[in-house]
Design an enzyme around this catalytic site. Structure first.
Site, short mmCIF file in Angstrom:
data_model
loop_
_atom_site.label_atom_id
_atom_site.label_comp_id
_atom_site.label_asym_id
_atom_site.label_seq_id
_atom_site.Cartn_x
_atom_site.Cartn_y
_atom_site.Cartn_z
N THR A 173 20.00 63.63 17.45
CA THR A 173 20.41 62.22 17.40
C THR A 173 21.92 62.04 17.49
O THR A 173 22.39 60.90 17.62
CB THR A 173 19.88 61.55 16.12
N HIS A 174 22.69 63.12 17.46
CA HIS A 174 24.12 63.01 17.74
C HIS A 174 24.38 62.82 19.24
O HIS A 174 25.38 62.22 19.62
CB HIS A 174 24.87 64.27 17.28
N ASP A 181 19.67 61.56 8.00
CA ASP A 181 20.13 62.50 9.03
C ASP A 181 21.10 63.48 8.38
O ASP A 181 21.61 63.24 7.28
CB ASP A 181 20.83 61.76 10.17
N SER A 182 21.38 64.56 9.09
CA SER A 182 22.33 65.55 8.59
C SER A 182 23.77 65.04 8.63
O SER A 182 24.64 65.58 7.95
CB SER A 182 22.23 66.84 9.40
N GLU A 197 30.90 64.95 15.24
CA GLU A 197 31.28 64.98 13.82
C GLU A 197 32.79 65.09 13.64
O GLU A 197 33.34 64.58 12.66
CB GLU A 197 30.58 66.13 13.12
N CYS A 222 16.62 63.11 12.43
CA CYS A 222 17.24 64.40 12.70
C CYS A 222 16.15 65.29 13.27
O CYS A 222 15.11 65.49 12.63
CB CYS A 222 17.81 65.00 11.42
N ASN A 223 16.37 65.81 14.47
CA ASN A 223 15.36 66.62 15.12
C ASN A 223 15.08 67.91 14.37
O ASN A 223 13.93 68.31 14.21
CB ASN A 223 15.78 66.93 16.56
N THR A 224 16.13 68.57 13.88
CA THR A 224 15.94 69.83 13.16
C THR A 224 15.17 69.59 11.87
O THR A 224 14.25 70.35 11.53
CB THR A 224 17.29 70.49 12.85
N TYR A 260 22.70 70.74 10.49
CA TYR A 260 21.51 71.48 10.08
C TYR A 260 21.08 72.49 11.14
O TYR A 260 20.39 73.46 10.83
CB TYR A 260 20.34 70.52 9.85
N GLY A 261 21.45 72.25 12.37
CA GLY A 261 20.87 72.99 13.49
C GLY A 261 21.10 74.49 13.48
O GLY A 261 20.32 75.23 14.07
#
Length: 270
Positions: free
Chosen positions: A185-186, A9-10, A151, A72-74, A41-42
């Site tokens: 996913t956050h 994931d990012s 974050e 991570c969706n992005t 990343y988004g």
């Protein structure tokens, strides 16, 4: 097959997927890599996200994983097909499982997707949903302020969360959608607050559950589950400082016995 599952994931958001994989597949060892120094990343250009995703995935594949979860969706939107062509191991993203879960949950075929700018711009969720059922109406909303809440460790400040959610979601109060996909996913770390914001009138879908189910199905088909007599291990690799990562990890999964490793990945890759 006594090899670990790799999860990337990012940042810290993919830990929500890790928690669900551990719950459903308690015999499996996991290596997680969080790219904290380059998170989120988004808001990055998709070509840059693609490069970062491949670099992070290469690190995990070099560790001998038997399967890769792109949590991570992005990153899923940017690079899933490329990763599947690049490696011989199975690669699972979070968008397909989340889309299928929303289709199963919705009673009126109206769905909201909350996601990063990159995921919204990719159109990946509407495409995945309408590929299965073209009658669905999908309303996507970019939520760039939500990842920093997690974050920067502000997700437990209920006042701040309520203010940010109102600023981000107030235009959706009149939406007739009965289902919300957490397209990052956050966001599951804010799931209860999002559910409450809509007064419990909308189902909230966390794709981590369905991603873990898909992972289990693939391992079953390949006869690649780790034997039950093996003791699982959990390795956390962080590109960046580990303090805030461990804070969230211990808050989210206080039961977990893990090893942590810090690495350095360059801000730009060629």
């Amino acid at each position: 097959m006594d090899r670990p599952i790799g999860v990337m994931d990012s940042g810290v958001g993919g830990l929500t997927v890790v928690r669900e994989v551990i719950r459903q597949l308690p015999n499996e060892s996991i290596i997680y890599l969080g790219d904290l120094n380059r998170c989120p990343y988004g808001d990055r250009p998709m070509e840059q996200v693609r490069r970062y995703t491949i670099e992070v995935a290469d690190v995990l594949v070099a560790r001998g994983i038997k399967m890769l979860i792109v949590a991570c969706n992005t990153a899923t939107a940017a690079a899933l097909d490329i990763l599947r062509e690049r490696y011989t191991i199975p690669v699972v993203g979070v968008i397909g499982p989340g889309a299928r879960s929303a289709i199963q949950s919705s009673n009126n075929q109206n769905v909201i997707v909350l996601a990063t700018n990159g995921t919204v711009d990719s159109g990946a969720y509407p495409e995945a949903i309408r590929r299965i059922n073209r009658k669905f109406n999908v309303e996507s909303t970019a939520c760039p302020k939500l990842v920093p809440l997690v974050e920067e460790l502000r997700y437990k400040d209920k006042v701040v969360v309520r203010v940010v959610l109102h600023q981000t979601l107030k235009h959706l109060h009149s939406s007739k959608a009965d289902t919300i996909i957490l397209g990052c996913t956050h966001y599951p770390l804010l799931a209860d607050e999002i559910f409450d914001y809509f007064s419990g009138r909308k189902k909230v879908i966390d794709s981590g559950h369905e991603t873990a189910r898909e992972t289990s199905s693939i391992l079953t088909a390949l006869k690649a589950h780790t034997p039950s007599q093996s003791e699982p291990t959990y390795t956390m690799i962080v590109n960046g400082k580990t303090e805030r990562f461990e804070y969230i990890l211990k808050d989210w999964m206080p039961f977990l016995d893990y090893e942590i490793e810090q690495i350095t990945l360059e801000e730009e890759t060629q």
